[in-house]
Design an enzyme around this catalytic site. Sequence first.
Site, PDB file in Angstrom:
ATOM      1  N   GLU A  87      51.209  33.736  40.866  1.00  0.00           N
ATOM      2  CA  GLU A  87      49.994  32.931  40.950  1.00  0.00           C
ATOM      3  C   GLU A  87      50.360  31.449  40.850  1.00  0.00           C
ATOM      4  O   GLU A  87      51.231  31.069  40.071  1.00  0.00           O
ATOM      5  CB  GLU A  87      49.050  33.332  39.812  1.00  0.00           C
ATOM      6  CG  GLU A  87      47.681  32.680  39.879  1.00  0.00           C
ATOM      7  CD  GLU A  87      46.750  33.149  38.774  1.00  0.00           C
ATOM      8  OE1 GLU A  87      45.528  33.039  38.964  1.00  0.00           O
ATOM      9  OE2 GLU A  87      47.247  33.617  37.720  1.00  0.00           O
ATOM     10  N   LYS A 120      40.582  35.994  44.305  1.00  0.00           N
ATOM     11  CA  LYS A 120      40.504  36.499  42.926  1.00  0.00           C
ATOM     12  C   LYS A 120      39.049  36.712  42.510  1.00  0.00           C
ATOM     13  O   LYS A 120      38.221  35.798  42.580  1.00  0.00           O
ATOM     14  CB  LYS A 120      41.191  35.507  41.996  1.00  0.00           C
ATOM     15  CG  LYS A 120      41.304  35.969  40.547  1.00  0.00           C
ATOM     16  CD  LYS A 120      42.062  34.926  39.738  1.00  0.00           C
ATOM     17  CE  LYS A 120      42.266  35.352  38.288  1.00  0.00           C
ATOM     18  NZ  LYS A 120      43.006  34.314  37.526  1.00  0.00           N
ATOM     19  N   CYS A 161      46.290  38.404  38.388  1.00  0.00           N
ATOM     20  CA  CYS A 161      46.265  38.014  36.976  1.00  0.00           C
ATOM     21  C   CYS A 161      45.153  38.704  36.172  1.00  0.00           C
ATOM     22  O   CYS A 161      45.276  39.855  35.800  1.00  0.00           O
ATOM     23  CB  CYS A 161      46.186  36.492  36.880  1.00  0.00           C
ATOM     24  SG  CYS A 161      46.712  35.814  35.278  1.00  0.00           S
TER      25      CYS A 161
END
Length: 271
Positions: free
Chosen positions: A40, A113, A158
């Site tokens: 990321e 995301k 994440c």
Amino acid sequence: MKIAALQMVSGARAEGNLATARTLLERAAAEGAELALLPEYFSAMGLHERDKLALAETPGKGPVQDFLARAAQDLGLWIVGGTLPLVCEDADRVRNSSLAYSPQGRCVARYDKVHLFRLEHGSEQIDESRTIEPGAAPVQFRLKDRTGHDWCLGLSVCYDLRFPEFYRLHAAAGADLLLVPAAFTWTTGSAHWEVLLRARAIENQAFVLAAAQGGRHENGRRTWGQSLLIDPWGEVLAARPEGAGLVLAEADPERLAQVRRQLPALGHRVF
């Protein structure tokens, strides 16, 4: 299929980060990897939260996207570019996007995301929703390895890791390999990173490849690192604790089939 997670300690300037990423990608290709995953924010970890707004690229156009396409084509690699900021309709926010490129240099998938991180832990105050617009759905893409085996890959980023129902959607879509680029904080990573990754591998009977930021950054933030490849039984096949470098190991489709055959839990679901 040999696959690689690239661990980085990205700074605020894209040029140096891209040079490091290119060196690691070249190493991965030289060692026989077919797929490489970047972490990321691999191209920049800004000094301030809003720095990512100035770095945002238009989808399909920009220096970081050009870098990923060129590297994939030059090295004959499937590359998943961790994340980079892409512009969205809200001028005060961006999408935190993971882009997948084929060895021909073509972008074959984009995932924005979905779950946005928020942490209040002493002096650590993080709220991604201030600068990031969330995506809406999980995304998968398919590739054939050099033996002709067909793989289904599930994209995530994440904080998604804390939401098992998200990965269950990947499993329902047939995912064999779950990709997790991340920049976990030291606080959360030391407590939860490995156990969450192993849980996602075990419960979805899939390989998990996680590429992390790992070290002390220019902005003062410390990320956990510990990039990993985990097999569908939950065994850690390769790991790197901290610092820039490479995690490289084999994702064996026969191992995947063995685990799913000996304990067919995915077929036993009731809800």
